[in-house]
Design a protein around this motif. Structure first.
Motif, PDB file in Angstrom:
ATOM      1  N   GLN A  25      23.818  -7.009  48.465  1.00 57.74           N
ATOM      2  CA  GLN A  25      23.534  -7.269  49.966  1.00 57.74           C
ATOM      3  C   GLN A  25      24.478  -7.986  50.859  1.00 57.74           C
ATOM      4  OE1 GLN A  25      19.596  -8.610  49.092  1.00 57.74           O
ATOM      5  NE2 GLN A  25      18.632  -6.669  48.687  1.00 57.74           N
ATOM      6  N   GLU A  75      21.684  -3.591  54.037  1.00 55.40           N
ATOM      7  CA  GLU A  75      20.556  -2.501  54.050  1.00 55.40           C
ATOM      8  C   GLU A  75      20.194  -2.211  52.587  1.00 55.40           C
ATOM      9  OE1 GLU A  75      24.217   0.040  53.568  1.00 55.40           O
ATOM     10  OE2 GLU A  75      23.716  -1.673  54.474  1.00 55.40           O
ATOM     11  N   ARG A 117      19.933   2.567  50.126  1.00 55.16           N
ATOM     12  CA  ARG A 117      20.270   2.321  51.568  1.00 55.16           C
ATOM     13  C   ARG A 117      19.086   2.625  52.393  1.00 55.16           C
ATOM     14  NH1 ARG A 117      26.575   3.325  52.165  1.00 55.16           N
ATOM     15  NH2 ARG A 117      26.573   1.689  53.694  1.00 55.16           N
ATOM     16  N   GLY A 118      18.459   1.546  52.813  1.00 52.48           N
ATOM     17  CA  GLY A 118      17.201   1.604  53.527  1.00 52.48           C
ATOM     18  C   GLY A 118      15.942   1.788  53.060  1.00 52.48           C
TER      19      GLY A 118
END
Length: 221
Positions: A38, A43, A62-63
């Motif tokens: 991170q 993300e 990722r997200g």
């Protein structure tokens, strides 16, 4: 920490032995794989974990939407994982399929009074692992492992339950077996899954050069 694969939705990483997957309790346990990732990919979100002393392939999203979809793949057992381990002794022959796989069925329960230890118990969660021999010697066996379910410490507990704990296992092996390796000899070698957005088959492998013959640990992952 640089990934071995990345796209706009996910990261595949190689976790070293001795590094936590996520932060632990206390200021001395804040350094971990997720934090290191991170720092470079703010993300990035956790999808699954490896034990601190287990090395190998680990996946991050990722997200939020990618995390949701990847988590669903784990829940529906569409993620295929295989491990390499070295265990003490030579497991006795048992019923196996045409590809040489043996099955261990043993419900796993947290031993609350001795946590983080887990035990086989009728009150535990149903758990299944598959294993097959890759190489053996008079002292140890190199095995390939496939967790069908995903319980905490599952492979370590299951191998201990059949009398063949993993070399270097500080939780589940007796001292003389712990002392045979400077680290837990358990490595997440293969990871396969359909891409959470395109559904394209994804497959990754990170082999280690381990042996059933002393000194066992030829390459430290």
């Amino acid at each position: 920490m640089a990934p071995i694969f990345e796209d706009e939705h996910l990261l595949v990483l190689a976790k070293p032995s001795g590094l936590l997957s996520v932060p632990g309790r206390g200021p001395d346990k804040q350094d971990c794989l997720s934090k290191r990732v991170q720092d470079r990919y703010p993300e990035a979100l956790v999808v699954h974990r490896l034990d601190r002393d287990t090395s190998g392939l680990i996946l991050m999203a990722r997200g939020i939407e990618a995390q949701r979809r990847l988590s669903r793949l784990f829940e529906t057992r569409q993620v295929k994982k295989r491990y390499t381990a070295v265990v003490i002794g030579e497991p006795a022959p048992s019923d196996m399929d045409e590809e040489g796989w043996h099955t261990i069925d043993g419900p796993i329960l947290l031993d609350w009074d001795r946590r983080p230890l887990h035990i086989i118990s009728p009150e535990g969660k149903p758990s299944r692992s598959r294993w097959r021999v890759l190489q053996n010697s008079t002292t140890a066996t190199l095995v390939e492992l496939e967790p069908v379910t995903g319980r905490t410490h599952q492979l370590r507990v299951h191998l201990q339950s059949i009398g063949h704990p993993i070399l270097g296992d500080s939780l589940y092996a007796p001292l003389e077996v712990q002392d045979l390796s400077p680290r837990l000899m358990l490595h997440a070698r293969d990871l396969g899954f359909p891409h959470p957005f395109s559904e394209k088959p994804m497959a990754f492998s990170l082999p280690v050069d381990w042996s059933a013959q002393p000194p066992y640990l030829s390459f430290s992952a």
